[in-house]
Design an enzyme around this catalytic site. Structure first.
Site, short mmCIF file in Angstrom:
data_model
loop_
_atom_site.label_atom_id
_atom_site.label_comp_id
_atom_site.label_asym_id
_atom_site.label_seq_id
_atom_site.Cartn_x
_atom_site.Cartn_y
_atom_site.Cartn_z
N ASP A 68 13.02 -2.44 5.78
CA ASP A 68 12.41 -1.53 4.82
C ASP A 68 13.07 -0.32 3.99
OD1 ASP A 68 9.76 -1.60 3.40
OD2 ASP A 68 9.12 0.23 4.09
N ASP B 47 11.02 1.06 0.45
CA ASP B 47 10.10 2.10 -0.06
C ASP B 47 9.71 2.75 1.44
OD1 ASP B 47 10.29 1.86 -2.58
OD2 ASP B 47 8.73 0.67 -2.72
N ASP C 16 7.58 1.01 7.28
CA ASP C 16 7.05 2.17 7.99
C ASP C 16 5.33 1.93 7.32
OD1 ASP C 16 7.72 1.46 4.69
OD2 ASP C 16 5.86 3.07 4.45
C1 2M8 Z 1 5.05 -2.18 -4.10
O1 2M8 Z 1 5.89 -2.53 -2.88
C2 2M8 Z 1 5.57 -1.30 -2.12
C3 2M8 Z 1 6.40 -1.52 -0.67
O2 2M8 Z 1 5.20 -1.01 0.55
C4 2M8 Z 1 4.24 -1.30 -1.98
O3 2M8 Z 1 3.09 -1.83 -2.11
O4 2M8 Z 1 3.96 0.01 -2.09
C5 2M8 Z 1 6.17 -3.17 -4.81
O5 2M8 Z 1 5.63 -4.05 -5.95
C6 2M8 Z 1 7.64 -3.67 -5.25
O6 2M8 Z 1 8.40 -4.35 -6.27
C7 2M8 Z 1 7.76 -1.98 -5.81
O7 2M8 Z 1 9.50 -1.12 -6.24
C8 2M8 Z 1 7.11 -0.63 -5.34
C9 2M8 Z 1 7.13 0.24 -6.24
O8 2M8 Z 1 6.41 1.51 -5.46
O9 2M8 Z 1 5.91 -1.50 -4.93
MG MG Z 2 7.33 0.33 3.16
MG MG Z 3 8.30 -2.57 1.76
#
Ligand code: 2M8
Ligand code: MG
Ligand code: MG
Length: 271
Positions: free
Chosen positions: A6, A8, A210
């Site tokens: 993953d 983020d 995570d």
């Molecule tokens: C979004 O994804 C993360 C994944 O854990 C989230 O839900 O917090 C997505 O929309 C992704 O495209 C974007 O880059 C990210 C930004 O924090 O949020």
């Molecule tokens: Mg994540």
């Molecule tokens: Mg993710």
């Protein structure tokens, strides 16, 4: 070994999106020739710019299992696949347009804002992304992230309604993601089969994540590493080999991957 990771909150720091602490271990994977597959909620547009910064040349999975992209020259042979901007793509999810049409009437009943209703500045305010990156995050093809302001009970209610119309809902680090009936594990058997065509030895898989949207991927891998988050509790993951890092984000990622590599490398001469 095949690594699924993953981004983020895992390879990238939850707040700063930095991957510095993981760089030496990414270089080690490259030296060992271990493919590391990015498996993320992010979009194709986001991946184009991020993969350049990461020096990533392996396949990647976007929007929570919706599609796998194979860079030119990677995993040749196999079935014929459509091309998108020079990469071959295998899709697993319906298009976002269909999705948005189906969820619009449901979403009206809850306190939430979808990405389709946000502009770049609004997305920046809730993610801390730079303007260019926020613009890329809004270029979605398969999924709709929602900024959820309603109760947990309301979320369970929506989850059931979404499932009833053949879609699914999963929680990421900041958002709730609505998409077709796919998750990050959906493309793994297909991609694993592409690698199996190339190697005679059985491939072991390691997955790192995570959040709740990583659980299916973690449970589909031989070894799972839950990377500790500064903002949310670790998700519940079943499996034979599941560990939780002490360190957060990319620092935890780096130590966990190093430990697996150390173990596999010392074990190798005996088998
Ligand atoms: C979004 O994804 C993360 C994944 O854990 C989230 O839900 O917090 C997505 O929309 C992704 O495209 C974007 O880059 C990210 C930004 O924090 O949020
Ligand atoms: Mg994540
Ligand atoms: Mg993710």
């Amino acid at each position: 070994l095949l690594v699924y990771t993953d981004l983020d909150g895992t390879l990238l720091d939850h707040h700063s999106y930095d991957f510095g602490p993981a760089l030496p271990v990414l270089e080690r994977l490259e030296r060992l020739g271990v493919p590391w597959i990015i498996n993320t909620s992010k979009t194709f547009a986001e991946l184009r710019s991020l993969r350049q910064r990461l020096g990533h040349g392996h396949p990647f999975i976007v929007e929570n299992g919706a599609a796998v992209y194979l860079p030119a020259g990677c995993l040749p042979g196999g079935e014929e696949l459509p091309e998108e901007q020079g990469l071959r793509v295998r899709r697993f999810a319906p298009e976002r347009r269909t999705l948005l049409e189906r969820i619009a009437p449901l979403l009206a009943d809850y306190e939430c804002t979808g990405f389709s209703q946000m502009n770049v500045a609004e997305l920046q305010a809730c993610t801390g992304l730079a303007a260019e990156d926020a613009r890329r995050a809004l270029q979605r093809n398969y999924s709709e992230p929602l900024l959820w302001r309603d109760s947990e009970l309301a979320l369970e209610h929506l989850s059931a309604r979404v499932a009833a119309c053949g879609l699914s809902l999963l929680r990421g680090g900041r958002f709730v993601h609505v998409m077709g009936q796919v998750d990050k594990a959906t493309p793994m058997p297909w991609l694993g089969a592409q690698y199996a065509r190339q190697s005679t030895a059985p491939l072991q898989t390691l997955a790192l994540g995570d959040g709740q949207n990583d659980v299916a991927m973690l449970e589909a891998a031989d070894r799972a590493v839950i990377v500790r988050s500064p903002t949310h509790a670790p998700p519940a993951v079943r499996g034979r080999s599941v560990t939780l890092t002490d360190a957060l984000g990319p620092a935890g990622w780096a130590r966990a991957v190093s430990a697996v590599l150390d173990q596999l490398i010392t074990e190798a001469p005996d088998d």
